[in-house]
Design an enzyme around this catalytic site. Structure first.
Site, PDB file in Angstrom:
ATOM      1  N   CYS A  93       0.920  -1.113  -0.123  1.00 25.72           N
ATOM      2  CA  CYS A  93       0.091   0.009  -0.099  1.00 25.72           C
ATOM      3  C   CYS A  93       0.833   1.315   0.272  1.00 25.72           C
ATOM      4  CB  CYS A  93      -0.838   0.054   1.341  1.00 25.72           C
ATOM      5  SG  CYS A  93      -2.066  -1.322   1.204  1.00 25.72           S
ATOM      6  N   HIS A 153      -9.334   3.079  -2.247  1.00 22.94           N
ATOM      7  CA  HIS A 153      -7.936   2.788  -1.833  1.00 22.94           C
ATOM      8  C   HIS A 153      -7.237   1.963  -3.060  1.00 22.94           C
ATOM      9  CE1 HIS A 153      -3.970   1.766  -0.213  1.00 22.94           C
ATOM     10  NE2 HIS A 153      -4.475   0.783   0.665  1.00 22.94           N
ATOM     11  N   CYS A 182      -0.242   2.800   6.338  1.00 22.10           N
ATOM     12  CA  CYS A 182       0.005   1.641   6.707  1.00 22.10           C
ATOM     13  C   CYS A 182       0.569   0.776   5.422  1.00 22.10           C
ATOM     14  CB  CYS A 182      -0.867   1.012   7.677  1.00 22.10           C
ATOM     15  SG  CYS A 182      -2.496   0.460   6.908  1.00 22.10           S
TER      16      CYS A 182
END
Length: 422
Positions: free
Chosen positions: A92, A373, A403
């Site tokens: 991510c 996302h 994160c």
């Protein structure tokens, strides 16, 4: 050391990341990437031969998302063949890392003009995951996981990690639902007021027709009552055996935290949305910008990376933020805009509590719960969002962190530059 400046930041709208439902799902991922590359060229009237590298982030580098998208997207965008490209994976966090590496090239004096960014089509990666499951691969053996690593550092599913952290911290589902509702409220205001208009560029189909020109994931009709009625998303998955030994994701966490009672609190309404999208940021040295009449919008102040407990996986943003603040010689009170990715509501809620920051300054235009996302692209999107907000409000510093799987977090601080700054 030289300064690296952000000249421009663009992104595609986020499309729903499901085949048959999302307006971008039928397109090739390189098409999304080339869309934002073309936009940077056209908006800033740059000679693409001057772009010395394209540094790109893609998390799932398989199938259509494999094969060094940084290079291939530059070619797809019609850039000169001399423009090189590289593709990286920090799960991510890759969209922040691509910008950090691009800035480092400029700050070191090795390059003068770099484009950084990322792409992720979760409509595509979701299909890949389904194919792996059908092939009989257990979740612990997909991607980077393997049995030996799980013995050293038990790693679970991210959603169950979110539930585990909420249980450890005593953060209630009601608090997380309230956070999710606020994300939707802020995103609606931002969209209604056109706060994303400067950065969002439309995506067209290969035949020239419009595919999507605004984010399609937000659900402004969301209410506290509708969130309260959603069932937790990871209850069954937590206890589903994924190998012949009967291992489960819950057992992975309980191997390290045997007394932890993991309560299911996350669901689709307080977790990040599954979407498709791409983003790109144009970085330049002072000398190049001045010589070519490019407006410097922000300066890269500092970047940092850090690792944390891979079993809980999602807790690194706080130490990452503290590390980058220290490197920049700033305090939390100096930051005007915080962008902390809403992978799950507990990540950002815990960040606000642990850092003791004003929650009004954190994700002021909503976050991934409302907007979605797109894994490898999100970090670059958040940097652009932070810059737009600094310009809208007259703020000076923005801090962006998120994160990442494996228990990591990158962080970056940007400083808004006055239009007439030297």
């Amino acid at each position: 050391m030289a300064d690296a400046y952000i000249i421009d930041a663009v992104r595609t709208p986020r499309g729903i990341g499901k085949v048959g439902k999302g307006s971008l799902a039928h397109l090739h991922p390189q098409h999304l990437a080339s869309t934002v590359l073309k936009a940077l060229k056209e908006r800033n009237n740059i000679d693409e031969k001057d772009v010395q590298d394209v540094i790109w982030s893609v998390s799932t580098q398989k199938g259509k998302q494999g094969g060094d998208m940084g290079r291939m997207a530059a070619l797809d965008a019609g850039f000169d063949q001399t423009v090189s490209g590289v593709t990286l994976d920090r799960f991510c966090g890759g969209g922040i890392t691509s910008v950090a590496l691009g800035a480092a090239q400029v700050m070191s004096g090795m390059e003068d003009l770099v484009i950084s960014g990322g792409t992720e089509m979760m409509s595509l990666t979701g299909t890949m995951a389904a194919q792996e499951r059908e092939a009989g691969l257990p979740p612990s053996l997909m991607g980077s996981h393997n049995e030996h690593l799980d013995e050293l550092h038990p790693q679970s599913h991210q959603g169950i990690c979110g539930d585990a952290i909420a249980s450890m911290e005593g953060i209630s589902r009601e608090d997380l639902d309230a956070f999710g509702l606020e994300s939707q409220r802020r995103a609606k205001i931002a969209m209604d007021e056109g706060r994303f208009d400067n950065s969002v560029v439309p995506v067209h189909n290969p035949d020239g027709t419009l595919a999507l020109d605004k984010d399609e994931y937000p659900r402004p009709e969301t209410t506290a009552e509708s969130l309260a009625g959603l069932k937790p998303a990871f209850t069954a998955l937590a206890d589903m055996p994924y190998d012949e030994e009967g291992n489960t994701f819950r057992k992975q966490i309980n191997r390290k935290f045997p007394d932890l009672d993991i309560k299911p609190v996350h669901h689709a309404g307080n977790s990040s949305g599954v979407v498709d999208g791409a983003a790109a940021i144009l970085l330049a040295s002072k000398e190049y910008a001045d010589a070519h009449g490019l407006k410097k919008r922000a300066r890269i102040v500092a970047t940092a990376n850090i690792g944390d407990d891979p079993t809980l996986m999602l807790n690194a943003p706080v130490p990452a933020a503290k590390k980058v603040l220290e490197k920049a010689g700033l305090s939390k009170d100096d930051i005007d805009v915080w962008e902390v990715n809403e992978a799950f509501a507990v990540v950002t809620e815990k960040f606000i509590r642990d850092m003791g920051v004003d929650r009004a300054k954190v994700n002021p235009n909503g976050g991934a719960i409302a907007l979605g996302h797109p894994i490898g692209a999100t970090g670059s999107m958040l940097i652009g969002t932070a810059l737009d907000e600094l310009e809208r409000t007259g703020g000076r510093y923005g801090l962006i962190t998120m994160c990442a799987a494996g228990g990591m977090a990158p962080a970056i601080i940007i400083e808004r530059v006055e239009e007439d700054a030297a």
